[in-house]
Design a protein around this motif. Structure first.
Motif, PDB file in Angstrom:
ATOM      1  N   ASP A 175       6.362  -3.519   8.317  1.00 31.29           N
ATOM      2  CA  ASP A 175       5.199  -3.243   7.469  1.00 31.29           C
ATOM      3  C   ASP A 175       3.933  -2.947   8.256  1.00 31.29           C
ATOM      4  O   ASP A 175       2.896  -2.616   7.672  1.00 31.29           O
ATOM      5  CB  ASP A 175       4.961  -4.396   6.491  1.00 31.29           C
ATOM      6  N   ALA A 178      -6.224  -0.337  -3.943  1.00 30.11           N
ATOM      7  CA  ALA A 178      -4.948  -0.639  -3.279  1.00 30.11           C
ATOM      8  C   ALA A 178      -3.811   0.122  -3.929  1.00 30.11           C
ATOM      9  O   ALA A 178      -2.949   0.707  -3.240  1.00 30.11           O
ATOM     10  CB  ALA A 178      -4.693  -2.145  -3.327  1.00 30.11           C
ATOM     11  N   CYS A 208       2.040  -4.959   9.767  1.00 30.16           N
ATOM     12  CA  CYS A 208       1.088  -6.080   9.705  1.00 30.16           C
ATOM     13  C   CYS A 208       1.390  -7.036  10.860  1.00 30.16           C
ATOM     14  O   CYS A 208       1.691  -8.216  10.652  1.00 30.16           O
ATOM     15  CB  CYS A 208       1.196  -6.779   8.360  1.00 30.16           C
ATOM     16  N   SER A 227       4.022   6.138  -1.609  1.00 28.39           N
ATOM     17  CA  SER A 227       5.327   6.008  -2.261  1.00 28.39           C
ATOM     18  C   SER A 227       6.138   7.297  -2.286  1.00 28.39           C
ATOM     19  O   SER A 227       7.353   7.259  -2.462  1.00 28.39           O
ATOM     20  CB  SER A 227       5.140   5.505  -3.701  1.00 28.39           C
ATOM     21  N   LYS A 232      -6.297  -1.528   6.109  1.00 30.52           N
ATOM     22  CA  LYS A 232      -4.899  -1.880   6.379  1.00 30.52           C
ATOM     23  C   LYS A 232      -4.708  -3.393   6.326  1.00 30.52           C
ATOM     24  O   LYS A 232      -3.753  -3.899   5.721  1.00 30.52           O
ATOM     25  CB  LYS A 232      -4.483  -1.341   7.744  1.00 30.52           C
ATOM     26  N   LEU A 234      -4.753  -4.673   2.788  1.00 33.45           N
ATOM     27  CA  LEU A 234      -3.478  -4.432   2.124  1.00 33.45           C
ATOM     28  C   LEU A 234      -2.410  -5.401   2.599  1.00 33.45           C
ATOM     29  O   LEU A 234      -1.618  -5.920   1.800  1.00 33.45           O
ATOM     30  CB  LEU A 234      -3.036  -2.988   2.364  1.00 33.45           C
ATOM     31  N   CYS A 235      -2.380  -5.665   3.901  1.00 38.95           N
ATOM     32  CA  CYS A 235      -1.407  -6.616   4.438  1.00 38.95           C
ATOM     33  C   CYS A 235      -1.576  -7.995   3.828  1.00 38.95           C
ATOM     34  O   CYS A 235      -0.607  -8.710   3.563  1.00 38.95           O
ATOM     35  CB  CYS A 235      -1.541  -6.701   5.960  1.00 38.95           C
ATOM     36  N   ARG A 282       6.487  -3.862  -0.217  1.00 37.33           N
ATOM     37  CA  ARG A 282       5.862  -3.943   1.103  1.00 37.33           C
ATOM     38  C   ARG A 282       6.562  -3.065   2.136  1.00 37.33           C
ATOM     39  O   ARG A 282       6.035  -2.856   3.231  1.00 37.33           O
ATOM     40  CB  ARG A 282       5.822  -5.397   1.588  1.00 37.33           C
ATOM     41  N   VAL A 287       1.311   3.121   6.042  1.00 44.48           N
ATOM     42  CA  VAL A 287      -0.151   3.025   6.063  1.00 44.48           C
ATOM     43  C   VAL A 287      -0.581   2.634   7.469  1.00 44.48           C
ATOM     44  O   VAL A 287      -0.340   1.510   7.916  1.00 44.48           O
ATOM     45  CB  VAL A 287      -0.661   2.009   5.027  1.00 44.48           C
ATOM     46  N   TRP A 337      -1.316  -7.151  -0.744  1.00 45.70           N
ATOM     47  CA  TRP A 337      -0.383  -6.318  -1.511  1.00 45.70           C
ATOM     48  C   TRP A 337       0.880  -7.099  -1.838  1.00 45.70           C
ATOM     49  O   TRP A 337       1.543  -7.640  -0.951  1.00 45.70           O
ATOM     50  CB  TRP A 337      -0.033  -5.058  -0.739  1.00 45.70           C
ATOM     51  N   LEU A 349       4.313  -0.311   3.252  1.00 42.00           N
ATOM     52  CA  LEU A 349       3.118  -0.592   4.049  1.00 42.00           C
ATOM     53  C   LEU A 349       3.209  -0.002   5.453  1.00 42.00           C
ATOM     54  O   LEU A 349       2.187   0.272   6.075  1.00 42.00           O
ATOM     55  CB  LEU A 349       2.887  -2.105   4.150  1.00 42.00           C
ATOM     56  N   MET A 367      -1.293   2.923  -2.100  1.00 41.02           N
ATOM     57  CA  MET A 367       0.145   2.675  -2.075  1.00 41.02           C
ATOM     58  C   MET A 367       0.914   3.678  -2.926  1.00 41.02           C
ATOM     59  O   MET A 367       2.071   3.975  -2.631  1.00 41.02           O
ATOM     60  CB  MET A 367       0.423   1.243  -2.533  1.00 41.02           C
TER      61      MET A 367
END
Length: 346
Positions: free
Chosen positions: A250, A178, A252, A186, A200, A203-204, A211, A217, A207, A214, A182
């Motif tokens: 994000d 993870a 998500c 960045s 994905k 990570l949602c 965020r 991603v 993480w 995200l 990330m």
């Protein structure tokens, strides 16, 4: 010193075109574009520029990621797909050092970047055409130097539990995985990171860092054995066609939930009375006009050694950086990362 992002213009493409007119050949033979670009072994002369879009374009003035570095090794060397724009090569070298600091083995294993002049590939990718995409394996770099034969045969490692639908394998996925993804997201010049929808979602769900990153991603088919870094078009490169900006948030949300419905995986319905239509090959005429010039331009044979400080490393088959070297590149790695020597004035 002129920044690399500022030396890409219509004049660059015009200069390449002039060279192409003097060396007619490949662009006129009527073969599919993937065969034309897939048969070229070296990049085109000229300043670095991405031409067209990620899935419909080409590149000029590409440089090669060296086969080896202190924190990276390039894989599947026989494909000759480790050519990219200088900004991407510098970013990958910086990322490799950051990955090692995160505890990702000795660094990263780098898969496909692009062909010497970009363009469609014979197999494997619809994008990777303008030298701004790169695949990073979900396998850490080993401590030892791998032979070319080992790099051809080393198997991929999927992050999915094959016994369940779109589920990350908890025996393989770690927090370091993870952090690696990330970290790639960045960098300001990275626009998108493509991963499998299951990754994905993982990570949602887990993480706890920044965020806001995200959203970069993005879920997509495949990408369970590697993730895909995509840089945005370099500032000032008028020949590069950018994508639509990543939506706010994000990611998500419902757009991710859609991947866990039957719709993305359903076979397309076809009228049984209709005859199957053979897919049309992408031709050179389907790409930006400047790509014909790039294809026919003289080869860039400025191959140099890689140096680290004053100590020479083993010779690499790697094109050299344009005038100004790493200092002219956004997101350039620290000084202790070996980079190809500066290109002579041209």
């Amino acid at each position: 010193m002129i920044a690399i992002s500022r030396i890409v213009s219509g004049l660059t493409v015009a200069a390449v075109l002039c060279g192409a007119l003097a060396t007619p050949g490949l662009a006129q033979d009527g073969a599919p574009a993937k065969q034309l670009f897939g048969s070229v072994a070296l990049p085109a002369e000229g300043m670095s520029t991405s031409i067209g879009s990620y899935a419909k374009g080409c590149q000029a003035g590409a440089i090669a990621m060296p086969e080896d570095g202190p924190t990276w090794q390039a894989m599947r060397l026989s494909r000759n797909r480790r050519w990219g724009q200088p900004q991407l090569i510098a970013l990958l070298q910086r990322f490799s050092m950051d990955a090692a600091r995160l505890g990702w083995g000795s660094g990263i294993l780098i898969g496909d970047i692009s062909q010497p002049r970009g363009g469609p590939m014979l197999s494997g990718h619809a994008s990777h055409q303008v030298g701004l995409d790169a695949d990073i394996w979900f396998t850490p770099m080993p401590e030892r130097h791998m032979t070319a034969a080992e790099r051809e045969k080393l198997p991929f490692t999927s992050m999915l539990d094959k016994s369940k639908f779109l589920t990350v394998d908890q025996r393989r996925w770690t927090f370091t995985h993870a952090k690696l993804v990330m970290q790639a997201a960045s960098y300001p010049d990275v626009e998108r990171i493509f991963v499998n929808p299951a990754i994905k979602k993982k990570l949602c769900d887990t993480w706890t860092g920044n965020r806001s990153l995200l959203g970069k991603v993005r879920p997509i088919y495949g990408h369970d054995e590697h993730f895909h870094i995509r840089m945005r078009c370099p500032a000032g490169d008028a020949n590069c066609r950018p994508q639509t900006a990543v939506p706010a948030g994000d990611g998500c949300d419902k757009s991710l939930a859609w991947w866990f419905t039957p719709e993305p995986w359903a076979k397309p319905k076809r009228d049984p009375s209709e005859k199957p239509v053979k897919p049309r090959q992408v031709m050179l005429s389907d790409l930006p006009k400047a790509c014909a010039a790039v294809l026919n331009a003289p080869e860039d044979r400025t191959i140099s050694e890689v140096v680290s400080g004053n100590a020479r490393m083993a010779p690499r088959k790697s094109a050299v950086l344009p005038e100004g070297g790493a200092a002219a590149i956004t997101n350039a790695p620290p000084a202790d990362v070996p980079l190809p020597r500066a290109r002579p004035a041209n």
